[in-house]
Design a protein around this motif. Structure first.
Motif, PDB file in Angstrom:
ATOM      1  N   LEU A 124       0.829  -1.205   0.000  1.00 23.75           N
ATOM      2  CA  LEU A 124       0.000   0.000   0.000  1.00 23.75           C
ATOM      3  C   LEU A 124       0.866   1.259   0.000  1.00 23.75           C
ATOM      4  O   LEU A 124       0.600   2.214  -0.745  1.00 23.75           O
ATOM      5  CB  LEU A 124      -0.921   0.014   1.223  1.00 23.75           C
ATOM      6  N   LEU A 125       1.894   1.255   0.811  1.00 27.44           N
ATOM      7  CA  LEU A 125       2.793   2.411   0.855  1.00 27.44           C
ATOM      8  C   LEU A 125       3.573   2.552  -0.443  1.00 27.44           C
ATOM      9  O   LEU A 125       3.749   3.668  -0.943  1.00 27.44           O
ATOM     10  CB  LEU A 125       3.744   2.297   2.053  1.00 27.44           C
ATOM     11  N   SER A 126       4.007   1.439  -0.994  1.00 26.72           N
ATOM     12  CA  SER A 126       4.750   1.481  -2.258  1.00 26.72           C
ATOM     13  C   SER A 126       3.898   2.083  -3.366  1.00 26.72           C
ATOM     14  O   SER A 126       4.359   2.950  -4.119  1.00 26.72           O
ATOM     15  CB  SER A 126       5.200   0.071  -2.671  1.00 26.72           C
ATOM     16  N   GLU A 127       2.648   1.638  -3.467  1.00 31.93           N
ATOM     17  CA  GLU A 127       1.766   2.179  -4.501  1.00 31.93           C
ATOM     18  C   GLU A 127       1.481   3.656  -4.262  1.00 31.93           C
ATOM     19  O   GLU A 127       1.428   4.454  -5.201  1.00 31.93           O
ATOM     20  CB  GLU A 127       0.457   1.396  -4.572  1.00 31.93           C
ATOM     21  N   SER A 128       1.301   4.025  -3.000  1.00 27.06           N
ATOM     22  CA  SER A 128       1.058   5.431  -2.676  1.00 27.06           C
ATOM     23  C   SER A 128       2.232   6.301  -3.114  1.00 27.06           C
ATOM     24  O   SER A 128       2.034   7.385  -3.679  1.00 27.06           O
ATOM     25  CB  SER A 128       0.825   5.595  -1.170  1.00 27.06           C
ATOM     26  N   ILE A 129       3.445   5.837  -2.891  1.00 23.61           N
ATOM     27  CA  ILE A 129       4.644   6.574  -3.310  1.00 23.61           C
ATOM     28  C   ILE A 129       4.680   6.669  -4.832  1.00 23.61           C
ATOM     29  O   ILE A 129       4.937   7.733  -5.394  1.00 23.61           O
ATOM     30  CB  ILE A 129       5.913   5.909  -2.753  1.00 23.61           C
ATOM     31  N   CYS A 130       4.386   5.555  -5.502  1.00 20.75           N
ATOM     32  CA  CYS A 130       4.370   5.549  -6.971  1.00 20.75           C
ATOM     33  C   CYS A 130       3.343   6.529  -7.533  1.00 20.75           C
ATOM     34  O   CYS A 130       3.530   7.081  -8.611  1.00 20.75           O
ATOM     35  CB  CYS A 130       4.078   4.144  -7.502  1.00 20.75           C
ATOM     36  N   ARG A 131       2.256   6.737  -6.801  1.00 17.68           N
ATOM     37  CA  ARG A 131       1.196   7.641  -7.248  1.00 17.68           C
ATOM     38  C   ARG A 131       1.460   9.092  -6.824  1.00 17.68           C
ATOM     39  O   ARG A 131       0.613   9.948  -6.986  1.00 17.68           O
ATOM     40  CB  ARG A 131      -0.151   7.176  -6.719  1.00 17.68           C
ATOM     41  N   GLY A 132       2.648   9.329  -6.278  1.00 16.78           N
ATOM     42  CA  GLY A 132       3.058  10.693  -5.980  1.00 16.78           C
ATOM     43  C   GLY A 132       2.701  11.213  -4.601  1.00 16.78           C
ATOM     44  O   GLY A 132       2.819  12.406  -4.338  1.00 16.78           O
ATOM     45  N   MET A 133       2.262  10.332  -3.722  1.00 20.98           N
ATOM     46  CA  MET A 133       1.932  10.785  -2.374  1.00 20.98           C
ATOM     47  C   MET A 133       3.200  10.888  -1.539  1.00 20.98           C
ATOM     48  O   MET A 133       4.077  10.027  -1.611  1.00 20.98           O
ATOM     49  CB  MET A 133       0.939   9.825  -1.715  1.00 20.98           C
ATOM     50  N   GLY A 134       3.261  11.904  -0.726  1.00 17.02           N
ATOM     51  CA  GLY A 134       4.403  12.101   0.143  1.00 17.02           C
ATOM     52  C   GLY A 134       4.156  11.511   1.523  1.00 17.02           C
ATOM     53  O   GLY A 134       3.026  11.151   1.883  1.00 17.02           O
ATOM     54  N   GLU A 135       5.211  11.441   2.296  1.00 19.87           N
ATOM     55  CA  GLU A 135       5.142  10.863   3.638  1.00 19.87           C
ATOM     56  C   GLU A 135       4.132  11.588   4.523  1.00 19.87           C
ATOM     57  O   GLU A 135       3.325  10.955   5.200  1.00 19.87           O
ATOM     58  CB  GLU A 135       6.530  10.914   4.288  1.00 19.87           C
ATOM     59  N   GLU A 136       4.153  12.907   4.501  1.00 25.97           N
ATOM     60  CA  GLU A 136       3.238  13.680   5.347  1.00 25.97           C
ATOM     61  C   GLU A 136       1.779  13.428   4.961  1.00 25.97           C
ATOM     62  O   GLU A 136       0.910  13.330   5.832  1.00 25.97           O
ATOM     63  CB  GLU A 136       3.564  15.174   5.277  1.00 25.97           C
ATOM     64  N   GLU A 137       1.513  13.323   3.670  1.00 25.00           N
ATOM     65  CA  GLU A 137       0.151  13.073   3.211  1.00 25.00           C
ATOM     66  C   GLU A 137      -0.329  11.692   3.660  1.00 25.00           C
ATOM     67  O   GLU A 137      -1.451  11.542   4.157  1.00 25.00           O
ATOM     68  CB  GLU A 137       0.092  13.183   1.682  1.00 25.00           C
ATOM     69  N   ILE A 138       0.523  10.705   3.507  1.00 24.92           N
ATOM     70  CA  ILE A 138       0.174   9.340   3.922  1.00 24.92           C
ATOM     71  C   ILE A 138      -0.066   9.292   5.426  1.00 24.92           C
ATOM     72  O   ILE A 138      -1.057   8.722   5.895  1.00 24.92           O
ATOM     73  CB  ILE A 138       1.280   8.343   3.494  1.00 24.92           C
ATOM     74  N   LEU A 139       0.838   9.906   6.187  1.00 24.90           N
ATOM     75  CA  LEU A 139       0.690   9.917   7.647  1.00 24.90           C
ATOM     76  C   LEU A 139      -0.573  10.665   8.062  1.00 24.90           C
ATOM     77  O   LEU A 139      -1.242  10.268   9.027  1.00 24.90           O
ATOM     78  CB  LEU A 139       1.926  10.531   8.303  1.00 24.90           C
ATOM     79  N   SER A 140      -0.917  11.716   7.326  1.00 23.45           N
ATOM     80  CA  SER A 140      -2.125  12.473   7.622  1.00 23.45           C
ATOM     81  C   SER A 140      -3.369  11.604   7.430  1.00 23.45           C
ATOM     82  O   SER A 140      -4.290  11.634   8.255  1.00 23.45           O
ATOM     83  CB  SER A 140      -2.198  13.706   6.709  1.00 23.45           C
TER      84      SER A 140
END
Length: 131
Positions: A99-115
């Motif tokens: 899930l995190l890998s795909e989120s990174i691939c889709r351009g999401m940053g760490e702060e956005e994911i943590l939010s």
């Protein structure tokens, strides 16, 4: 606790049911020792097959989340949820990694994911389901 399932979701119904029960415990809508409906009653209430409910209940039983008694029926584990041991942490990491890998691939940053994680955690603690 009201259980809402998405019959159009790619997630199997038995997994949705299992996840909703766990979320009910996390949000304190279900407490240790609380009864759950019988397989037959829950299947009828949700309009799904009894085997689907039985599969969800069996997975919850295997994970130590519920007990199934012949006389008492199905109850949330009176001793509470099992602790997050090493095997659970390993499983958590295995499930989060893609899930995190795909989120990174889709351009999401760490702060956005943590939010998003923080927001979901707050919703669960408040007893809400915003999905």
């Amino acid at each position: 606790m009201m259980i809402m399932l998405d019959l159009q979701s790619e997630t199997p119904i038995y997994m949705q049911l299992k996840n909703k029960i766990i979320e009910g415990i996390a949000s304190k809508q279900l407490n240790p020792g609380d009864p759950l409906p019988s397989v037959r009653n829950l299947a009828q209430d949700l309009g799904i097959n009894m085997h689907t409910v039985n599969k969800a209940y069996q997975l919850l039983k295997q994970d130590g989340i519920i007990h199934i008694h012949r006389q008492k029926g199905v109850v949330i584990n009176p001793d509470g949820m099992p602790e997050a041991d090493d095997s659970y942490v390993t499983l958590l990491k295995e499930q989060l990694r893609p899930l995190l890998s795909e989120s990174i691939c889709r351009g999401m940053g760490e702060e956005e994911i943590l939010s998003y994680c923080k927001g979901i955690m707050e919703e669960i603690k408040k007893g809400g389901d915003k999905t």
